[in-house]
Enzyme design. Structure first.
Site, PDB file in Angstrom:
ATOM      1  N   TYR B 121       0.482  -1.178  -0.155  1.00 32.98           N
ATOM      2  CA  TYR B 121       0.075   0.237  -0.178  1.00 32.98           C
ATOM      3  C   TYR B 121       1.258   1.446   0.099  1.00 32.98           C
ATOM      4  O   TYR B 121       0.985   1.696  -0.813  1.00 32.98           O
ATOM      5  CB  TYR B 121      -1.402   0.257   0.832  1.00 32.98           C
ATOM      6  CG  TYR B 121      -2.421   0.215   0.456  1.00 32.98           C
ATOM      7  CD1 TYR B 121      -3.612   0.921   1.941  1.00 32.98           C
ATOM      8  CD2 TYR B 121      -2.510  -0.269  -0.340  1.00 32.98           C
ATOM      9  CE1 TYR B 121      -4.156   0.867   1.656  1.00 32.98           C
ATOM     10  CE2 TYR B 121      -4.199  -0.100  -0.627  1.00 32.98           C
ATOM     11  CZ  TYR B 121      -5.163   0.737   0.338  1.00 32.98           C
ATOM     12  OH  TYR B 121      -6.727   0.440   0.219  1.00 32.98           O
ATOM     13  N   GLU B 128       2.448   6.739  -6.558  1.00 29.58           N
ATOM     14  CA  GLU B 128       0.932   7.174  -7.172  1.00 29.58           C
ATOM     15  C   GLU B 128       0.858   8.976  -6.995  1.00 29.58           C
ATOM     16  O   GLU B 128       1.440   9.633  -8.095  1.00 29.58           O
ATOM     17  CB  GLU B 128      -0.490   7.187  -6.907  1.00 29.58           C
ATOM     18  CG  GLU B 128      -1.021   5.310  -7.355  1.00 29.58           C
ATOM     19  CD  GLU B 128      -2.275   4.901  -6.230  1.00 29.58           C
ATOM     20  OE1 GLU B 128      -2.734   5.898  -6.153  1.00 29.58           O
ATOM     21  OE2 GLU B 128      -2.394   4.055  -6.069  1.00 29.58           O
TER      22      GLU B 128
END
Lengths: 303, 198
Positions: B121, B128
């Site tokens: 994660y 991102e």
């Protein structure tokens, strides 16, 4: 007989009330409980027969909800409450003030070189917006009759952000120095204006009709019916014609200003009002077995 | 896709060029992920529709709105990071769903699903964010997806500011999602672990 007040979520016993008769109402329970916990004013208390059941009405008698010989009643604290009037006045005063700031003090928003001749439609738009929210304030004080006295305090922040936010968003673009008047000129402006005014009148007519449906001081619920005012004839096709007219008014405003943010505001309002209309429609159908079948919640024949 | 990424990396010892190999797969499969929302809605997958819709939307946005739209980011480390993180996650997640459909899930797979995310994660999110950040100067210069006044619609939209808002939104959202996964982990394998040690 003994009534045990149990916390709906935790199951813990909060209090036991001894001196209630079977004919006592939920309101009596609330009053007694308030004596034990003074900070829990009546509007904040919610009682149910089941831990996850619906809130009981103040008028419900204990003997009619299975507590004629005593038993458990489940409590939920609704949190700090505000009267609907307070919330509505805050929600509606904001957009009035905010839009007028953008309109009357453009230098504040767009910088010192913001002064420039305005298109006629910008003035008309400001008048319409002001009229709409002044009308809402008027109705809140003099027309509406509310079923519940209060709503949770959190709602005022959430609702105000919506109304005030959109007011600033729309006002920014309509009153902008680089605003472009509608493509079809005055014809489009007058068309939008006519639509706006007729729908505002319609919306007001429905509010008055709903008010007259309910005698003062009561919480009576009846099926609204078309009356002599032609604008109320929409009742024969929809459950919530006031919402229908509201969407129509904002569509008129959007056409008049040819402004996408105004269109987005119309869409957002239409979405929320459709959800409310579906809820009200469902409630009416549940409450009245003979509710007219041809009626749709908000858009005739469609929605 | 995972195999391709690893293969390419072995060849060149660098993240440069990885995107070229995998871009078609990325576009097709991440967009196909929209089906996942449907699967949750009709019930063949037991996940929350809202959470899944949220994840799919954010991925599709990153793939098409950022990576596809700003070709200059293709060879940045950020892109490699999120592709890698997503690829590993998907391998585990789809295996998990497949086994669920058959009825039994090997404990090892369940353990992987609820443990790997702890590292994946943050890696994915960092990738991102880096990608969006790298795209910013290009977005500002090209004015892509943006609209200015005056115009017939009397509206404006600044994609550059929008991307910055998106980046800021990670601050409240990421901890919530991460904690939700941690809580799920406690619920689903936390109990089993103690049972096993007993």
């Amino acid at each position: 007989m003994e009534i045990e007040i149990v916390h709906a979520k935790s199951g813990k016993t909060l209090a036991t009330l001894q001196n209630l008769a079977p004919s006592a109402t939920v309101l009596d329970v609330k009053k007694e409980y308030k004596k034990l916990k003074p900070h829990l004013y009546i509007e904040r208390q919610s009682f149910r027969s089941e831990p996850r059941g619906k809130s009981l009405k103040d008028e419900d008698q204990l003997r009619n909800i299975g507590l004629d010989k005593g038993g458990k009643i489940y409590f939920k604290d609704l949190g700090p409450q505000l009267s609907w009037t307070t919330v509505f006045l805050t929600e509606y005063a904001g957009p009035l003030v905010i839009y007028l700031i953008f309109y009357s003090r453009p230098a504040l928003i767009y910088g010192a070189n913001a002064t420039r001749t305005r298109a006629q439609v910008v003035n008309v738009a400001a008048a319409c917006w002001t009229f709409h929210y002044a009308k809402r304030l008027f109705e809140t004080i003099f027309i509406h009759r509310f079923s519940h006295a209060t709503m949770p305090i959190f709602n005022i922040f959430k609702n105000s952000m919506y109304y005030w936010g959109f007011a600033a968003y729309v006002a920014y673009y309509v009153n902008h120095p680089l605003y472009t008047p509608p493509a079809f000129g005055d014809r489009q402006m007058y068309l939008g204006l006519a639509g706006f005014l007729i729908n505002e009148l319609g919306n007001f007519s429905i509010h008055v009709a709903l008010r007259n449906l309910r005698p003062p001081g009561t919480k009576v619920r009846k099926i609204p019916m078309p009356a002599s005012n032609p604008l109320t004839w929409l009742f024969s096709l929809v459950t919530c014609p006031n919402y229908t007219y509201e969407i129509g008014a904002w569509l008129g405003f959007t056409i008049m200003t040819q402004c996408l943010p105004a269109g987005l505001f119309t869409l957002a309002g239409a979405y929320q009002m459709t959800l409310w209309a579906w809820g009200k429609h469902r409630n009416y159908k549940k409450e009245f077995k003979d509710y007219p079948k041809v009626r749709k919640p908000i858009i005739p024949f469609l929605l | 896709m995972l195999v391709l990424v690893i293969g390419q990396y072995m060849k060149t010892r660098h993240h440069f060029g990885i995107f070229n190999e995998v871009d078609r797969f990325l576009y097709v499969f991440q967009t196909a992920a929209v089906l996942e929302v449907l699967h949750c809605a009709i019930g063949i997958v037991r996940s929350s529709v809202v959470l899944t819709a949220f994840q799919v939307t954010s991925r599709v946005f990153l793939v098409w709105g950022v990576t596809y739209s700003v070709p200059q980011v293709h060879n940045t480390i950020g892109v490699t990071m999120f592709i890698l993180a997503w690829a590993v996650t998907e391998v585990i997640r789809y295996s998990f769903y497949t086994f669920s459909l058959f009825g039994t899930v090997p404990y090892m797979l369940q353990w992987c699903r609820y443990t790997f995310f702890i590292l994946l994660y943050p890696i994915g999110v960092t990738g991102e964010l880096l990608t969006i950040y790298t795209s910013l100067p290009r977005v500002k210069a090209s004015g892509i997806y943006s609209m200015q006044l005056p115009n017939k619609l009397n509206a404006s939209f600044d994609y550059y500011s929008f991307l910055i808002l998106i980046m800021l939104s990670y601050i409240p959202i990421f901890p919530q999602l991460y904690c939700h996964m941690l809580a799920q982990r406690q619920k689903i394998i936390g109990g089993k672990m103690t049972k096993k040690t007993q």
